[in-house]
Design an enzyme around this catalytic site. Structure first.
Site, mmCIF file in Angstrom:
data_model
loop_
_atom_site.group_PDB
_atom_site.id
_atom_site.type_symbol
_atom_site.label_atom_id
_atom_site.label_comp_id
_atom_site.label_asym_id
_atom_site.label_seq_id
_atom_site.Cartn_x
_atom_site.Cartn_y
_atom_site.Cartn_z
ATOM 1 N N GLU A 61 -0.832 2.317 -8.769
ATOM 2 C CA GLU A 61 -0.065 1.555 -7.491
ATOM 3 C C GLU A 61 0.552 0.398 -8.031
ATOM 4 O OE1 GLU A 61 -3.024 3.539 -4.062
ATOM 5 O OE2 GLU A 61 -3.393 1.431 -4.700
ATOM 6 N N ASN A 121 -3.991 -0.107 10.463
ATOM 7 C CA ASN A 121 -5.299 -1.135 10.007
ATOM 8 C C ASN A 121 -4.908 -1.914 9.348
ATOM 9 O OD1 ASN A 121 -4.771 0.489 7.786
ATOM 10 N ND2 ASN A 121 -6.450 1.773 7.790
ATOM 11 N N HIS A 137 -3.582 -2.024 2.835
ATOM 12 C CA HIS A 137 -3.945 -1.068 2.058
ATOM 13 C C HIS A 137 -4.617 -1.585 0.840
ATOM 14 C CE1 HIS A 137 -3.790 2.407 -0.637
ATOM 15 N NE2 HIS A 137 -3.300 1.347 -1.541
ATOM 16 N N TYR A 142 2.069 7.881 -1.050
ATOM 17 C CA TYR A 142 0.948 8.575 -0.496
ATOM 18 C C TYR A 142 0.741 9.991 -0.805
ATOM 19 C CZ TYR A 142 -0.159 4.160 2.045
ATOM 20 O OH TYR A 142 -0.809 2.901 2.543
ATOM 21 N N ARG A 175 -11.515 -4.904 -1.241
ATOM 22 C CA ARG A 175 -12.055 -3.781 -0.060
ATOM 23 C C ARG A 175 -12.884 -4.497 0.864
ATOM 24 N NH1 ARG A 175 -9.609 0.824 -0.823
ATOM 25 N NH2 ARG A 175 -11.295 1.871 0.171
ATOM 26 N N LYS A 181 0.441 -3.958 5.992
ATOM 27 C CA LYS A 181 1.323 -2.988 6.630
ATOM 28 C C LYS A 181 2.241 -3.432 7.659
ATOM 29 C CE LYS A 181 -1.881 0.655 5.371
ATOM 30 N NZ LYS A 181 -3.059 1.673 5.981
#
Length: 140
Positions: free
Chosen positions: A128, A114, A117, A51, A87, A11
């Site tokens: 995605e 954060n 993604h 999103y 993850r 990000k």
């Protein structure tokens, strides 16, 4: 174990701080391969579309704005159980709750900023990945 592909996004809060290489190294050190990658500046339509699943949530507008704040690196990671592994490497969304050594514990600025993604399931990973890449761009 299953060989999988998952989408990863580095990000704007991380790309602005020149953390791309450090983040990619964490994925590679954990056994994931980058089989597609590009640095892009998301358009508003892309951010809102990507999103859209969160459109009715209170954080949607903030999330879209954060994704427009600078360039992102979209990439496809491949490996054994890549979705779960990605993850685990990312850590909890809230960096205060993330395990030591995870990307979010080390690099995230806040719950919203954060740094990364990652897809949460095989179905969402497939969708995605298609959102950002054509089949001929994935060259693992």
């Amino acid at each position: 174990m299953a060989l999988e592909r998952t989408l990863s996004i580095i990000k704007p809060d991380a790309t602005k701080r020149n953390l791309t290489g450090k983040i990619v190294a964490k994925f590679e050190d954990a056994g994931l391969r980058v089989v597609a990658s590009k640095r892009i500046k998301m358009t508003r339509a892309q951010a809102e579309g990507f999103y859209a699943v969160h459109k009715d949530r209170p954080f949607y507008g903030e999330l879209v704005e954060q994704m427009l704040a600078g360039p992102v690196v979209v990439q496809v990671l491949e490996g054994e159980n890549a979705i779960l592994k990605n993850r685990e490497i990312m850590g909890a969304t809230n960096p205060a709750n993330a395990a030591p050594g995870t990307i979010r514990k080390e690099f995230a600025l806040s719950v919203g900023e954060n740094s990364v993604h990652g897809s949460d399931a095989p179905e969402t990973a497939a969708e995605e990945i298609k959102f950002f890449f054509t089949a001929d761009e994935i060259v693992g």
